[in-house]
Design a protein around this motif. Structure first.
Motif, mmCIF file in Angstrom:
data_model
loop_
_atom_site.group_PDB
_atom_site.id
_atom_site.type_symbol
_atom_site.label_atom_id
_atom_site.label_comp_id
_atom_site.label_asym_id
_atom_site.label_seq_id
_atom_site.Cartn_x
_atom_site.Cartn_y
_atom_site.Cartn_z
ATOM 1 N N VAL A 9 0.771 -1.076 -0.022
ATOM 2 C CA VAL A 9 -0.012 0.109 -0.129
ATOM 3 C C VAL A 9 0.859 1.430 -0.105
ATOM 4 O O VAL A 9 1.758 1.274 0.561
ATOM 5 C CB VAL A 9 -1.088 0.215 1.323
ATOM 6 N N ALA A 10 0.696 2.195 -0.884
ATOM 7 C CA ALA A 10 1.323 3.513 -0.982
ATOM 8 C C ALA A 10 0.412 4.366 -0.575
ATOM 9 O O ALA A 10 -0.877 4.460 -1.430
ATOM 10 C CB ALA A 10 1.972 3.546 -2.404
ATOM 11 N N MET A 11 0.551 5.313 0.414
ATOM 12 C CA MET A 11 -0.474 6.097 0.718
ATOM 13 C C MET A 11 0.226 7.525 1.381
ATOM 14 O O MET A 11 1.406 7.468 1.725
ATOM 15 C CB MET A 11 -1.641 5.834 1.491
ATOM 16 N N ALA A 13 0.849 10.338 4.328
ATOM 17 C CA ALA A 13 0.746 10.127 5.682
ATOM 18 C C ALA A 13 -0.505 10.636 6.262
ATOM 19 O O ALA A 13 -1.012 9.840 7.247
ATOM 20 C CB ALA A 13 1.940 10.990 6.375
ATOM 21 N N GLY A 14 -1.087 11.425 5.867
ATOM 22 C CA GLY A 14 -2.372 12.149 6.109
ATOM 23 C C GLY A 14 -3.596 11.588 5.739
ATOM 24 O O GLY A 14 -4.704 11.614 6.047
ATOM 25 N N GLY A 15 -3.379 10.618 4.792
ATOM 26 C CA GLY A 15 -4.369 9.640 4.257
ATOM 27 C C GLY A 15 -5.319 10.495 2.985
ATOM 28 O O GLY A 15 -6.267 9.977 2.641
ATOM 29 N N SER A 16 -4.705 11.632 2.739
ATOM 30 C CA SER A 16 -5.210 12.432 1.369
ATOM 31 C C SER A 16 -5.178 11.885 0.172
ATOM 32 O O SER A 16 -4.308 10.894 0.080
ATOM 33 C CB SER A 16 -4.695 13.901 1.441
ATOM 34 N N ARG A 17 -5.653 12.105 -0.813
ATOM 35 C CA ARG A 17 -5.546 11.564 -2.262
ATOM 36 C C ARG A 17 -4.394 12.314 -2.922
ATOM 37 O O ARG A 17 -3.925 13.184 -2.549
ATOM 38 C CB ARG A 17 -6.907 11.910 -2.890
ATOM 39 N N GLY A 18 -4.017 11.600 -4.021
ATOM 40 C CA GLY A 18 -3.214 12.462 -4.832
ATOM 41 C C GLY A 18 -1.826 11.647 -4.843
ATOM 42 O O GLY A 18 -0.921 12.238 -4.554
ATOM 43 N N VAL A 19 -1.805 10.501 -4.494
ATOM 44 C CA VAL A 19 -0.481 9.685 -4.499
ATOM 45 C C VAL A 19 0.176 9.446 -5.808
ATOM 46 O O VAL A 19 -0.328 8.819 -6.720
ATOM 47 C CB VAL A 19 -0.607 8.187 -3.521
ATOM 48 N N ASP A 20 1.579 9.760 -5.777
ATOM 49 C CA ASP A 20 2.243 9.398 -7.236
ATOM 50 C C ASP A 20 3.453 8.361 -6.839
ATOM 51 O O ASP A 20 4.352 9.011 -6.049
ATOM 52 C CB ASP A 20 2.702 10.797 -7.648
ATOM 53 N N VAL A 21 3.274 7.396 -7.102
ATOM 54 C CA VAL A 21 4.205 6.249 -7.037
ATOM 55 C C VAL A 21 5.021 6.190 -8.275
ATOM 56 O O VAL A 21 4.439 5.523 -9.421
ATOM 57 C CB VAL A 21 3.696 4.789 -6.546
#
Length: 67
Positions: A9-11, A13-21
């Motif tokens: 899981v890549a997320m 730290a605050g759980g907000s959207r917009g993760v770029d892996v």
């Protein structure tokens, strides 16, 4: 080895959207390369001894019995 079902899981730290892996293409490329190299290496490790074993060899010349 740890048995079981695993998930990565890549997320944020605050759980907000917009993760770029950006690591995924490199990981996928590496796994594909290893997945192609291991079978190719296996074919080489089988083919070379098999080709050497299939060559006909003449028996050694008999020089007579030693007494």
């Amino acid at each position: 080895m740890c048995a079981g079902h695993w998930t990565v899981v890549a997320m944020n730290a605050g759980g907000s959207r917009g993760v770029d892996v950006r690591a995924l293409p490199w990981v996928a490329g590496g796994l594909i390369a290893v997945g192609l190299l291991f079978p190719a290496g296996g074919v080489v490790l089988i083919a070379i001894p098999a080709s050497h074993a299939s060559r006909t060899r003449e028996p050694p010349l008999s020089t007579g019995s030693r007494t």
